[in-house]
Design a protein around this motif. Sequence first.
Motif, PDB file in Angstrom:
ATOM      1  N   GLU A 183      10.096   4.619   0.542  1.00  0.00           N
ATOM      2  CA  GLU A 183       9.503   4.412  -0.793  1.00  0.00           C
ATOM      3  C   GLU A 183       9.694   5.652  -1.665  1.00  0.00           C
ATOM      4  OE1 GLU A 183       8.305   1.838  -2.333  1.00  0.00           O
ATOM      5  OE2 GLU A 183       8.583   0.554  -0.594  1.00  0.00           O
ATOM      6  N   LEU A 184       9.505   6.825  -1.073  1.00  0.00           N
ATOM      7  CA  LEU A 184       9.677   8.069  -1.841  1.00  0.00           C
ATOM      8  C   LEU A 184      11.127   8.198  -2.308  1.00  0.00           C
ATOM      9  CD1 LEU A 184       7.585  10.558   0.331  1.00  0.00           C
ATOM     10  CD2 LEU A 184       6.985   9.717  -1.951  1.00  0.00           C
ATOM     11  N   ARG A 185      12.041   7.863  -1.420  1.00  0.00           N
ATOM     12  CA  ARG A 185      13.460   8.005  -1.767  1.00  0.00           C
ATOM     13  C   ARG A 185      13.825   7.118  -2.950  1.00  0.00           C
ATOM     14  NH1 ARG A 185      18.802   6.328  -0.173  1.00  0.00           N
ATOM     15  NH2 ARG A 185      20.176   8.130  -0.350  1.00  0.00           N
ATOM     16  N   GLU A 186      13.199   5.940  -3.020  1.00  0.00           N
ATOM     17  CA  GLU A 186      13.489   5.069  -4.159  1.00  0.00           C
ATOM     18  C   GLU A 186      13.077   5.718  -5.472  1.00  0.00           C
ATOM     19  OE1 GLU A 186      11.946   1.152  -3.421  1.00  0.00           O
ATOM     20  OE2 GLU A 186      13.316   0.943  -1.704  1.00  0.00           O
TER      21      GLU A 186
ATOM     22  N   VAL B  15      -0.263  15.913  -3.318  1.00  0.00           N
ATOM     23  CA  VAL B  15      -0.457  15.549  -1.913  1.00  0.00           C
ATOM     24  C   VAL B  15      -1.175  14.200  -1.906  1.00  0.00           C
ATOM     25  CG1 VAL B  15      -1.691  16.146   0.215  1.00  0.00           C
ATOM     26  CG2 VAL B  15      -0.505  17.930  -1.086  1.00  0.00           C
ATOM     27  N   VAL B  16      -0.658  13.259  -1.111  1.00  0.00           N
ATOM     28  CA  VAL B  16      -1.232  11.908  -1.067  1.00  0.00           C
ATOM     29  C   VAL B  16      -1.525  11.527   0.385  1.00  0.00           C
ATOM     30  CG1 VAL B  16      -0.851   9.462  -1.605  1.00  0.00           C
ATOM     31  CG2 VAL B  16       0.070  11.224  -3.135  1.00  0.00           C
ATOM     32  N   VAL B  17      -2.719  11.005   0.609  1.00  0.00           N
ATOM     33  CA  VAL B  17      -3.125  10.569   1.951  1.00  0.00           C
ATOM     34  C   VAL B  17      -3.487   9.082   1.881  1.00  0.00           C
ATOM     35  CG1 VAL B  17      -4.773  10.901   3.849  1.00  0.00           C
ATOM     36  CG2 VAL B  17      -4.064  12.868   2.452  1.00  0.00           C
TER      37      VAL B  17
ATOM     38  N   PHE C 228       8.371  21.690  -1.426  1.00  0.00           N
ATOM     39  CA  PHE C 228       8.463  20.288  -1.846  1.00  0.00           C
ATOM     40  C   PHE C 228       7.670  20.042  -3.128  1.00  0.00           C
ATOM     41  CE2 PHE C 228       9.139  20.397   2.722  1.00  0.00           C
ATOM     42  CZ  PHE C 228      10.301  19.643   2.845  1.00  0.00           C
ATOM     43  N   ALA C 229       8.068  18.969  -3.830  1.00  0.00           N
ATOM     44  CA  ALA C 229       7.347  18.578  -5.044  1.00  0.00           C
ATOM     45  C   ALA C 229       6.134  17.718  -4.684  1.00  0.00           C
ATOM     46  CB  ALA C 229       8.275  17.801  -5.969  1.00  0.00           C
ATOM     47  N   ALA C 230       6.181  17.111  -3.511  1.00  0.00           N
ATOM     48  CA  ALA C 230       5.054  16.285  -3.059  1.00  0.00           C
ATOM     49  C   ALA C 230       5.126  16.120  -1.554  1.00  0.00           C
ATOM     50  CB  ALA C 230       5.094  14.912  -3.727  1.00  0.00           C
ATOM     51  N   ALA C 231       3.945  15.920  -0.953  1.00  0.00           N
ATOM     52  CA  ALA C 231       3.881  15.591   0.477  1.00  0.00           C
ATOM     53  C   ALA C 231       2.934  14.410   0.631  1.00  0.00           C
ATOM     54  CB  ALA C 231       3.389  16.786   1.291  1.00  0.00           C
ATOM     55  N   THR C 232       3.358  13.444   1.436  1.00  0.00           N
ATOM     56  CA  THR C 232       2.524  12.262   1.673  1.00  0.00           C
ATOM     57  C   THR C 232       2.256  12.128   3.170  1.00  0.00           C
ATOM     58  OG1 THR C 232       4.516  10.898   1.889  1.00  0.00           O
ATOM     59  CG2 THR C 232       3.495  10.988  -0.302  1.00  0.00           C
ATOM     60  N   VAL C 233       1.206  11.393   3.490  1.00  0.00           N
ATOM     61  CA  VAL C 233       0.986  10.990   4.886  1.00  0.00           C
ATOM     62  C   VAL C 233       0.388   9.584   4.850  1.00  0.00           C
ATOM     63  CG1 VAL C 233      -1.278  12.191   5.055  1.00  0.00           C
ATOM     64  CG2 VAL C 233      -0.040  11.572   7.134  1.00  0.00           C
TER      65      VAL C 233
ATOM     66  N   TRP D 258       0.847  -1.209   0.000  1.00  0.00           N
ATOM     67  CA  TRP D 258       0.000   0.000   0.000  1.00  0.00           C
ATOM     68  C   TRP D 258       0.878   1.253   0.000  1.00  0.00           C
ATOM     69  CZ3 TRP D 258      -2.897  -2.414   4.702  1.00  0.00           C
ATOM     70  CH2 TRP D 258      -3.665  -3.500   4.246  1.00  0.00           C
ATOM     71  N   ARG D 259       1.965   1.211   0.763  1.00  0.00           N
ATOM     72  CA  ARG D 259       2.865   2.383   0.771  1.00  0.00           C
ATOM     73  C   ARG D 259       3.489   2.585  -0.609  1.00  0.00           C
ATOM     74  NH1 ARG D 259       4.087   0.040   5.611  1.00  0.00           N
ATOM     75  NH2 ARG D 259       3.198   1.123   7.415  1.00  0.00           N
ATOM     76  N   ARG D 260       3.828   1.477  -1.276  1.00  0.00           N
ATOM     77  CA  ARG D 260       4.414   1.610  -2.630  1.00  0.00           C
ATOM     78  C   ARG D 260       3.430   2.286  -3.569  1.00  0.00           C
ATOM     79  NH1 ARG D 260       7.093  -3.241  -1.466  1.00  0.00           N
ATOM     80  NH2 ARG D 260       5.485  -4.594  -2.286  1.00  0.00           N
ATOM     81  N   ARG D 261       2.164   1.873  -3.487  1.00  0.00           N
ATOM     82  CA  ARG D 261       1.156   2.481  -4.368  1.00  0.00           C
ATOM     83  C   ARG D 261       0.944   3.950  -4.028  1.00  0.00           C
ATOM     84  NH1 ARG D 261      -4.033  -1.145  -5.427  1.00  0.00           N
ATOM     85  NH2 ARG D 261      -4.393   0.561  -6.871  1.00  0.00           N
ATOM     86  N   ALA D 262       0.958   4.258  -2.750  1.00  0.00           N
ATOM     87  CA  ALA D 262       0.794   5.665  -2.343  1.00  0.00           C
ATOM     88  C   ALA D 262       1.961   6.495  -2.861  1.00  0.00           C
ATOM     89  CB  ALA D 262       0.699   5.764  -0.821  1.00  0.00           C
ATOM     90  N   ALA D 263       3.168   5.946  -2.781  1.00  0.00           N
ATOM     91  CA  ALA D 263       4.355   6.675  -3.269  1.00  0.00           C
ATOM     92  C   ALA D 263       4.245   6.881  -4.780  1.00  0.00           C
ATOM     93  CB  ALA D 263       5.626   5.915  -2.904  1.00  0.00           C
ATOM     94  N   ASP D 264       3.710   5.887  -5.500  1.00  0.00           N
ATOM     95  CA  ASP D 264       3.525   6.048  -6.953  1.00  0.00           C
ATOM     96  C   ASP D 264       2.575   7.210  -7.240  1.00  0.00           C
ATOM     97  OD1 ASP D 264       5.170   3.941  -7.530  1.00  0.00           O
ATOM     98  OD2 ASP D 264       3.556   2.475  -7.788  1.00  0.00           O
TER      99      ASP D 264
END
Length: 235
Positions: free
Chosen positions: A68-71, A148-150, A116-121, A39-45
């Motif tokens: 995941e984001l760093r990858e 932005v991804v939640v 930032f280019a993106a922010a996730t939680v 799920w984290r991988r999909r959110a990072a995508d």
Amino acid sequence: MDAATGTLPEPQVQAMFDRIARVYDRLNRVMTAGLDQRWRRRAADLARVSPGDPVLDVATGTGDLAVELRERVGPEARVVGLDFSEGMLELARVKAPAIEFVQGSALELPYGDGEFAAATVGFGARNFSDLSRGLAEMVRVVRPGGRVVVLEITTPQRPPLSLFFGLWFDRIVPVLGRLAGDSDAYSYLPNSVRRFPGPEPLAAELAAAGLVDVGWVLTAGGIIAMHHGTVPEQG
Ligand SMILES: C[S@@+](CC[C@H](N)C(=O)[O-])C[C@H]1O[C@@H](n2cnc3c(N)ncnc32)[C@H](O)[C@@H]1O
């Protein structure tokens, strides 16, 4: 306010995560049958970042979504993970020394507009004592055109998943919490999920925070929601 209603004052939420930090990753894997990393991988995508982009993971905990984001952005890019629990951050720093892990509040991000280019939680927004403020802060620090991804647990509306969900969260998760030595934390969890807005109201919150092109993906039979939106270009 208590664990039973899924609302706790911020210092108590922080203390709770400090307490469960050492078992957090293991319990996550057990409670989700190992699916949480997918799920984290999909959110990072969904953050749709490119190599070199600066990115922020809010309520990063032990840092898995930041990893995941760093990858995706690569070793040269700035990757920041922010959390108010030092206990969680200590483990994150051991896991990913190259990531900048910062103690701070999601409701008052220590960053400038559009940094930032993106922010996730990931699995953090339901703990925010003020959801609209937390979302507005994420929108503020992302540049126009950024994302932005939640990622969050949500309550499935229809059987059979709704029945399974009730059984899992009401019976099994609290037992796991008791076994892990923190029954309060793991009875807070199902209650915090239950009081969190469902997919449509949460999308409305993202739009109210200023995002456009808001959408969401449900997975795991409707138990996991990934909401996403874009910071509008100015003018
Ligand atoms: C369930 S954990 C999720 C951790 C991680 N993002 C993951 O994917 O596993 C929730 C995290 O949110 C953090 N948190 C909750 N409210 C916060 C706030 N207002 N500011 C900063 N961190 C917060 C907690 O300390 C905890 O580490």
